[in-house]
Write an enzyme that holds these catalytic residues in place. Structure first.
Site, PDB file in Angstrom:
ATOM      1  N   LYS A  17       0.800  -1.218   0.000  1.00 37.18           N
ATOM      2  CA  LYS A  17       0.000   0.000   0.000  1.00 37.18           C
ATOM      3  C   LYS A  17       0.832   1.267   0.000  1.00 37.18           C
ATOM      4  O   LYS A  17       1.847   1.361   0.673  1.00 37.18           O
ATOM      5  CB  LYS A  17      -0.945   0.033   1.208  1.00 37.18           C
ATOM      6  CG  LYS A  17      -2.036  -1.003   1.212  1.00 37.18           C
ATOM      7  CD  LYS A  17      -2.964  -0.948   0.008  1.00 37.18           C
ATOM      8  CE  LYS A  17      -3.829   0.291  -0.004  1.00 37.18           C
ATOM      9  NZ  LYS A  17      -4.806   0.262   1.093  1.00 37.18           N
TER      10      LYS A  17
ATOM     11  N   GLU B  58      -6.751  12.626   1.786  1.00 36.28           N
ATOM     12  CA  GLU B  58      -7.936  12.215   2.553  1.00 36.28           C
ATOM     13  C   GLU B  58      -8.128  13.126   3.766  1.00 36.28           C
ATOM     14  O   GLU B  58      -9.251  13.461   4.136  1.00 36.28           O
ATOM     15  CB  GLU B  58      -7.796  10.763   3.011  1.00 36.28           C
ATOM     16  CG  GLU B  58      -7.804   9.786   1.848  1.00 36.28           C
ATOM     17  CD  GLU B  58      -7.424   8.391   2.305  1.00 36.28           C
ATOM     18  OE1 GLU B  58      -8.191   7.784   3.067  1.00 36.28           O
ATOM     19  OE2 GLU B  58      -6.351   7.913   1.903  1.00 36.28           O
TER      20      GLU B  58
END
Ligand code: ARG
Length: 456
Positions: free
Chosen positions: A282, A289
């Site tokens: 990841k 965000e």
């Protein structure tokens, strides 16, 4: 003992104290409170309420208190209810009876309003500076990728190709409006409340215009009751920050999309992304965000203050102490987001090939076919119908739109519309997304940026 203890016979209950004290959060106002107090002391001297020697002593005392804050050695006493009381208590410790004169012709009500205006004025200037720095970065990312283009979207469906710089300038324009608004709010709030006293002024011979000028306000208050009860400037600051936060949130959402494997239009630097505690592969765009996530709290701070203000009778009410935490929080959070988003864009690598591949979707040329037919004299609604029919055939037959146009004897001469990049370069009306219109827009944007920067 608090500084207002004269008429009381019992100490404040601890539960009330815990509810009431604000030092724990308003100590961040120390520099602005001292700035206000220094002007106040000079105003008292001008009014003949302090001798020059007393004034000089108090100015020295205040600056050594500021030194204690800067050095981290200022000690809060258990009885310091808020930053204003803490500084006055310390001034009296250091300067004895002269310190005890500092609050002459002043109430905490006009004091806190003054201090908070000084804080907000500086905070808005800093936010404007940071927002313009982000605008600069957006412009630079466009300049670094001058040929890059991507699909422009409506309804998040591919619509027409646009230059990357054009796309980023769209965000830049909304940020320039934020800066404009912040600077307007700063002008409107630049009125000094000092001298309004508790609510009705004072019988002592002070002149509020003296302190107003010393503190760089444009004018002193006209109405003492308004001066101590007005928190419009906090509400405006919170609105301006909330809207700026909403813009940053939309930019954040876009970066989240762009950096997905599905879009793959951009990657952020390793220093602006985060990993997963479990999944080794990841690389997450947490910065974007959080830019999106923080906006909720910025809107909440605005809403909270408006509700606090809504039912208040004139003039000062203790509810007004609730103006500070939302203001401090919004200023801090938006500053964090602006700085991190600036870095994230600077670290961004735009994947021009992937974006161009998406923008070269032939269906995006349908409008250009229609506009060609219009140029040849067909009414637009009929041209739209013809082009729509061609798109329908391409989709149904699973063929390229270019091939269908080329096979159509009456349309074959429009094949050039499907050359790579043609859809973009054909877009030439002022303010549009193609390269021909770009220089004019860049000029307008740079002029706007320079004008705003000159106002900070
Ligand atoms: N800490 C208070 C505030 O932030 C200061 C003003 C207090 N005034 C008063 N009358 N109790 O609003």
């Amino acid at each position: 003992m608090t500084l207002w203890g004269g008429r009381f016979t019992a100490a404040m209950d601890e539960t009330l104290w815990n509810l009431s004290e604000s030092y724990s959060f308003d100590h961040v106002l120390y520099a602005h409170d001292i700035e206000g107090s220094m002007a106040h002391v000079r105003g008292l001297e001008a009014a003949g309420l302090l001798t020059s020697a007393e004034c000089a002593t108090l100015l020295d005392t205040l600056s050594s208190i500021k030194g204690e804050f800067l050095a981290g050695t200022f000690e809060r006493h258990a009885s310091d209810e808020d930053i204003h009381m803490a500084i006055e208590r310390r001034a009296t410790e250091l300067a004895g009876n002269i310190g005890a004169k500092i609050h002459t012709a002043r109430s905490r009500n006009d004091q806190v309003a003054t201090t908070l205006r000084l804080f907000t004025r500086d905070a808005l200037s800093e936010i404007a500076r940071q927002a313009l720095a982000l605008v600069d970065t957006l412009v630079q990312v466009g300049q670094r990728n001058p040929q890059a283009y991507l699909p422009g979207y409506t309804h998040l469906q591919r619509a027409q190709p646009v230059l990357l710089s054009h796309h980023l300038h769209a965000h830049a324009w909304s940020l320039t409006r934020d800066v404009d608004r912040v600077l307007d709010a700063r002008t409107r709030m630049n009125v000094s409340p000092l001298g309004a006293g508790a609510l009705a002024g004072t019988s002592l011979p002070i002149d509020p215009s003296v302190t107003s000028e010393l503190l760089g306000f444009d004018e002193p208050f006209a109405n003492s009751m308004d001066a101590v009860s007005d928190r419009d400037f906090v509400a405006e600051a919170l609105f301006d920050i909330a809207l700026l936060g909403v813009h940053l949130s939309r930019m954040g959402e876009e970066l989240v999309l762009w950096t997905t494997s599905e879009f793959n239009f951009a990657t952020l630097g390793d220093d602006f992304t985060t990993g997963s505690s479990m999944l080794p592969q990841k690389k997450n765009s947490d910065v974007a965000e959080l830019a999106r996530g923080k906006s909720g709290r910025l809107v909440g701070n605005l809403t909270g203050l408006l509700v606090t203000l809504k039912g208040l009778p004139l003039t000062y009410n203790r509810d007004l102490q609730e103006d500070k935490e939302p203001l401090f929080d919004s200023v801090k959070q938006v500053t964090l987001v602006l700085a991190a988003m600036n870095g994230a864009y600077q670290s961004m690598i735009f994947n021009a090939a992937a974006a161009a591949a998406a923008a070269d979707d032939q269906l995006l040329v349908a409008i250009d076919v229609a506009e060609r037919l219009v140029a040849e004299g067909l009414p637009f609604r009929q041209a739209h119908e013809v082009a729509g029919g061609l798109v329908g055939r391409a989709v149904r037959e699973g063929r390229l739109l270019a091939d269908i146009v080329a096979d159509e004897p009456t349309l074959a001469h429009h094949r050039d519309l499907f050359e790579r990049g043609a859809a973009l370069s054909n877009r030439r009306s002022p303010g549009s997304s193609g390269p021909a219109a770009a220089p004019g827009q860049s000029t307008r944007l740079s002029e706007r940026i320079a004008a705003l920067r000159a106002r900070i």
